[in-house]
Write a protein that holds these residues in place. Structure first.
Motif, PDB file in Angstrom:
ATOM      1  N   TRP A  46      -7.808 -13.999  -0.206  1.00  9.38           N
ATOM      2  CA  TRP A  46      -7.640 -13.548  -1.584  1.00  9.38           C
ATOM      3  C   TRP A  46      -8.074 -12.086  -1.746  1.00  9.38           C
ATOM      4  CZ3 TRP A  46     -11.587 -11.498  -4.373  1.00  9.38           C
ATOM      5  CH2 TRP A  46     -12.893 -11.790  -3.964  1.00  9.38           C
ATOM      6  N   MET A  47      -9.102 -11.686  -0.986  1.00  9.14           N
ATOM      7  CA  MET A  47      -9.595 -10.319  -1.073  1.00  9.14           C
ATOM      8  C   MET A  47      -8.585  -9.350  -0.458  1.00  9.14           C
ATOM      9  SD  MET A  47     -13.309  -8.821   0.074  1.00  9.14           S
ATOM     10  CE  MET A  47     -14.224 -10.046  -0.853  1.00  9.14           C
ATOM     11  N   VAL A  48      -8.001  -9.707   0.663  1.00 11.25           N
ATOM     12  CA  VAL A  48      -6.988  -8.870   1.308  1.00 11.25           C
ATOM     13  C   VAL A  48      -5.793  -8.702   0.370  1.00 11.25           C
ATOM     14  CG1 VAL A  48      -5.377  -8.667   3.252  1.00 11.25           C
ATOM     15  CG2 VAL A  48      -7.717  -9.489   3.641  1.00 11.25           C
ATOM     16  N   GLU A  54      -3.876  -3.390  -4.932  1.00 15.49           N
ATOM     17  CA  GLU A  54      -4.429  -2.124  -5.433  1.00 15.49           C
ATOM     18  C   GLU A  54      -3.945  -0.947  -4.597  1.00 15.49           C
ATOM     19  OE1 GLU A  54      -6.752   0.282  -8.045  1.00 15.49           O
ATOM     20  OE2 GLU A  54      -5.743  -1.640  -8.177  1.00 15.49           O
ATOM     21  N   ALA A  55      -3.858  -1.123  -3.287  1.00 15.09           N
ATOM     22  CA  ALA A  55      -3.370  -0.055  -2.414  1.00 15.09           C
ATOM     23  C   ALA A  55      -1.920   0.296  -2.755  1.00 15.09           C
ATOM     24  CB  ALA A  55      -3.501  -0.471  -0.948  1.00 15.09           C
ATOM     25  N   ARG A  57      -0.455  -0.159  -5.637  1.00 16.71           N
ATOM     26  CA  ARG A  57      -0.470   0.472  -6.958  1.00 16.71           C
ATOM     27  C   ARG A  57      -0.800   1.960  -6.852  1.00 16.71           C
ATOM     28  NH1 ARG A  57      -3.618   1.979 -11.071  1.00 16.71           N
ATOM     29  NH2 ARG A  57      -5.599   1.541 -10.076  1.00 16.71           N
ATOM     30  N   LEU A  58      -1.737   2.291  -5.957  1.00 13.18           N
ATOM     31  CA  LEU A  58      -2.159   3.677  -5.783  1.00 13.18           C
ATOM     32  C   LEU A  58      -1.303   4.446  -4.780  1.00 13.18           C
ATOM     33  CD1 LEU A  58      -6.021   3.094  -5.735  1.00 13.18           C
ATOM     34  CD2 LEU A  58      -4.639   4.017  -7.610  1.00 13.18           C
ATOM     35  N   GLY A  59      -0.456   3.725  -4.042  1.00 14.19           N
ATOM     36  CA  GLY A  59       0.416   4.378  -3.067  1.00 14.19           C
ATOM     37  C   GLY A  59      -0.312   4.832  -1.815  1.00 14.19           C
ATOM     38  N   VAL A  60      -1.325   4.060  -1.412  1.00 11.62           N
ATOM     39  CA  VAL A  60      -2.080   4.382  -0.198  1.00 11.62           C
ATOM     40  C   VAL A  60      -2.112   3.154   0.701  1.00 11.62           C
ATOM     41  CG1 VAL A  60      -3.519   6.114  -1.350  1.00 11.62           C
ATOM     42  CG2 VAL A  60      -4.310   3.748  -1.233  1.00 11.62           C
ATOM     43  N   THR A  61      -2.582   3.326   1.912  1.00 13.33           N
ATOM     44  CA  THR A  61      -2.689   2.193   2.821  1.00 13.33           C
ATOM     45  C   THR A  61      -3.956   1.390   2.519  1.00 13.33           C
ATOM     46  OG1 THR A  61      -3.955   3.412   4.476  1.00 13.33           O
ATOM     47  CG2 THR A  61      -1.542   3.492   4.660  1.00 13.33           C
ATOM     48  N   ARG A  62      -3.975   0.183   2.999  1.00 10.57           N
ATOM     49  CA  ARG A  62      -5.154  -0.673   2.861  1.00 10.57           C
ATOM     50  C   ARG A  62      -6.371   0.013   3.474  1.00 10.57           C
ATOM     51  NH1 ARG A  62      -4.640  -5.790   6.313  1.00 10.57           N
ATOM     52  NH2 ARG A  62      -3.114  -6.380   4.755  1.00 10.57           N
ATOM     53  N   GLN A  63      -6.207   0.546   4.670  1.00  5.58           N
ATOM     54  CA  GLN A  63      -7.321   1.191   5.355  1.00  5.58           C
ATOM     55  C   GLN A  63      -7.841   2.388   4.559  1.00  5.58           C
ATOM     56  OE1 GLN A  63      -6.561   2.225   9.426  1.00  5.58           O
ATOM     57  NE2 GLN A  63      -8.421   3.391   9.635  1.00  5.58           N
TER      58      GLN A  63
END
Length: 83
Positions: A46-48, A54-55, A57-63
């Protein structure tokens, strides 16, 4: 005496907010403290999913998002300790 003149010129330009790029060898420049070290962290599914949402939404990678969040939290912690 030539080295001192170069240093004085560099210092004068830097202090005057002039460009100093011509005096630097940017091909060999390295940021201090940026050596990376790989770590493995297990997160609940669920956290991933929330991080990925969110990543996106912001247009960035998870890392990138995780590193940004950790850096912000560490900065806050450091500020708390220093006050």
């Amino acid at each position: 005496m030539k080295a001192k003149t170069k240093a004085e010129t560099f210092d004068r330009k830097f202090d005057a907010d002039e460009s100093i790029i011509d005096h630097l060898d940017v091909d060999k420049a390295r940021r201090v403290g940026t050596k990376t070290k790989r770590v493995n962290v297990d997160f609940p599914a669920w956290m991933v999913q929330s991080i990925d949402r969110e990543a996106r939404r912001l247009g960035v990678t998870r890392q990138s998002l995780i590193k940004l969040w950790l850096a912000d939290r560490l900065d806050q912690s450091r500020a708390t300790v220093n006050n």
